[in-house]
Enzyme design. Structure first.
Site, PDB file in Angstrom:
ATOM      1  N   GLU A   1      42.251  46.201  50.719  1.00  0.00           N
ATOM      2  CA  GLU A   1      43.632  45.969  50.912  1.00  0.00           C
ATOM      3  C   GLU A   1      43.511  45.171  52.360  1.00  0.00           C
ATOM      4  O   GLU A   1      43.284  45.531  53.400  1.00  0.00           O
ATOM      5  CB  GLU A   1      44.471  46.966  51.126  1.00  0.00           C
TER       6      GLU A   1
ATOM      7  N   ASP B   1      37.726  35.892  56.208  1.00  0.00           N
ATOM      8  CA  ASP B   1      39.060  35.722  55.899  1.00  0.00           C
ATOM      9  C   ASP B   1      39.456  34.201  55.852  1.00  0.00           C
ATOM     10  O   ASP B   1      39.072  33.858  57.043  1.00  0.00           O
ATOM     11  CB  ASP B   1      39.967  36.684  56.515  1.00  0.00           C
ATOM     12  N   SER B   2      40.187  33.594  55.232  1.00  0.00           N
ATOM     13  CA  SER B   2      40.173  32.317  55.329  1.00  0.00           C
ATOM     14  C   SER B   2      41.366  31.961  54.554  1.00  0.00           C
ATOM     15  O   SER B   2      42.115  32.558  53.668  1.00  0.00           O
ATOM     16  CB  SER B   2      39.049  31.349  54.898  1.00  0.00           C
TER      17      SER B   2
ATOM     18  N   PHE C   1      36.359  25.310  45.170  1.00  0.00           N
ATOM     19  CA  PHE C   1      37.100  26.300  44.848  1.00  0.00           C
ATOM     20  C   PHE C   1      38.694  26.133  45.674  1.00  0.00           C
ATOM     21  O   PHE C   1      38.921  25.340  46.637  1.00  0.00           O
ATOM     22  CB  PHE C   1      36.849  27.680  44.856  1.00  0.00           C
TER      23      PHE C   1
ATOM     24  N   HIS D   1      35.566  24.291  57.734  1.00  0.00           N
ATOM     25  CA  HIS D   1      36.024  25.318  58.409  1.00  0.00           C
ATOM     26  C   HIS D   1      35.075  26.130  58.467  1.00  0.00           C
ATOM     27  O   HIS D   1      34.643  27.009  59.519  1.00  0.00           O
ATOM     28  CB  HIS D   1      37.363  25.895  58.066  1.00  0.00           C
TER      29      HIS D   1
HETATM   30  P1  ITT Z   1      37.831  38.087  49.568  1.00  0.00           P
HETATM   31  O1  ITT Z   1      38.555  38.445  50.419  1.00  0.00           O
HETATM   32  O2  ITT Z   1      37.079  38.862  48.342  1.00  0.00           O
HETATM   33  O3  ITT Z   1      36.528  37.221  50.358  1.00  0.00           O
HETATM   34  P2  ITT Z   1      39.710  36.180  48.554  1.00  0.00           P
HETATM   35  O4  ITT Z   1      39.707  34.940  47.818  1.00  0.00           O
HETATM   36  O5  ITT Z   1      40.763  37.142  48.581  1.00  0.00           O
HETATM   37  O6  ITT Z   1      38.399  36.562  48.535  1.00  0.00           O
HETATM   38  P3  ITT Z   1      40.895  35.649  51.252  1.00  0.00           P
HETATM   39  O7  ITT Z   1      41.545  36.677  51.339  1.00  0.00           O
HETATM   40  O8  ITT Z   1      39.999  35.151  52.516  1.00  0.00           O
HETATM   41  O9  ITT Z   1      39.605  35.737  50.318  1.00  0.00           O
HETATM   42  O10 ITT Z   1      41.620  34.101  50.912  1.00  0.00           O
HETATM   43  C1  ITT Z   1      41.078  32.813  50.819  1.00  0.00           C
HETATM   44  C2  ITT Z   1      41.825  31.995  50.098  1.00  0.00           C
HETATM   45  O11 ITT Z   1      41.934  30.602  50.680  1.00  0.00           O
HETATM   46  C3  ITT Z   1      40.935  31.685  48.767  1.00  0.00           C
HETATM   47  O12 ITT Z   1      41.244  32.422  47.863  1.00  0.00           O
HETATM   48  C4  ITT Z   1      41.382  30.010  48.661  1.00  0.00           C
HETATM   49  O13 ITT Z   1      42.508  30.200  47.837  1.00  0.00           O
HETATM   50  C5  ITT Z   1      41.681  29.848  50.328  1.00  0.00           C
HETATM   51  N1  ITT Z   1      40.548  28.882  50.810  1.00  0.00           N
HETATM   52  C6  ITT Z   1      39.801  29.750  51.730  1.00  0.00           C
HETATM   53  N2  ITT Z   1      38.572  28.784  51.858  1.00  0.00           N
HETATM   54  C7  ITT Z   1      38.789  27.628  51.262  1.00  0.00           C
HETATM   55  C8  ITT Z   1      37.936  26.791  50.977  1.00  0.00           C
HETATM   56  O14 ITT Z   1      36.987  26.538  51.642  1.00  0.00           O
HETATM   57  N3  ITT Z   1      38.308  25.803  50.097  1.00  0.00           N
HETATM   58  C9  ITT Z   1      39.268  26.008  49.252  1.00  0.00           C
HETATM   59  N4  ITT Z   1      40.436  27.091  49.603  1.00  0.00           N
HETATM   60  C10 ITT Z   1      40.058  28.103  50.334  1.00  0.00           C
END
Ligand code: ITT
Length: 193
Positions: A40, A69-70, A149, A178
């Site tokens: 979570e 986290d991104s 993605f 990034h």
């Molecule tokens: P995990 O927590 O399992 O790693 P998540 O997709 O839930 O997967 P985050 O909470 O960090 O990960 O959310 C990151 C979101 O930000 C991701 O689903 C994309 O929508 C966006 N994102 C992050 N990096 C990106 C990238 O390089 N290109 C495009 N979108 C990105």
């Protein structure tokens, strides 16, 4: 060295494997290690959430872990979607979330945005370190491209040629993004080439 990527996001996992495997690291996703956790994300910042995800996997596996986290911060949307990028407005698909950003900017001339990536690395002894990178650009008028993605089809980086990240080869993203910037700091820390 063995690394576990504390993520269920296949796009991120592919990027980390593409970067670390050629350097001789054995890279596994948490799923490949049989760790089917959905941590979570209750933190208020990218850093707090990265730490939560890495710590959960480290506690289960006791080996080197990387979490990521991104997200995308859009200036005219007050920094949204930000830490909520993966679940923006509760919308179910990446396409829906991209359309919500485009809709939010419909009457806006300021289309500035940035991607942020915070990596948490935990070593075998359980010591954690954080590394953060940003990638500046603008939001495109419409979706374009098939690569990458998430928000890649609507992000045009300032250092690209005017095409969206999803329209460029993945190799461009893997050297400019990034995530690439945060990884470069992690590499320097690990003393990897
Ligand atoms: P995990 O927590 O399992 O790693 P998540 O997709 O839930 O997967 P985050 O909470 O960090 O990960 O959310 C990151 C979101 O930000 C991701 O689903 C994309 O929508 C966006 N994102 C992050 N990096 C990106 C990238 O390089 N290109 C495009 N979108 C990105």
């Amino acid at each position: 060295m063995e690394l576990i990527i504390a993520s269920n996001n296949q796009g991120k996992i592919k990027e980390y494997k593409d970067i670390f495997e050629p350097l001789g690291f054995s890279v596994f996703s948490q799923g490949e290690k049989g760790l089917h956790l959905e941590v979570e994300e209750t933190g208020a910042t990218f850093a707090e959430n990265a730490l939560l995800k890495a710590r959960a996997i480290y506690d289960a596996a006791r080996c080197c872990v990387i979490s990521d986290d991104s997200g995308l911060e859009v200036a005219a949307l007050g920094g949204e979607p930000g830490i909520y990028s993966a679940r923006y407005k509760g919308l179910p698909t990446e396409h829906d979330r991209r359309m919500a950003v485009l809709k939010g900017l419909r009457d806006q001339t300021d289309r500035r945005a940035r991607f942020v990536c915070c990596i948490c690395y935990i070593d075998e002894a359980g010591e954690s370190r954080l590394f953060q990178g940003e990638w500046h650009g603008v939001i495109a008028p419409a979706e374009a491209g098939e690569n990458g993605f998430g928000y890649d089809p609507i992000f045009i980086a300032d250092d690209a040629d005017g095409r969206t990240t999803a329209s460029l080869p993945l190799s461009f993203k893997e050297t400019h993004s990034h995530r690439a910037k945060a990884v470069a700091q992690l590499m320097a820390f690990l003393n990897a080439p």
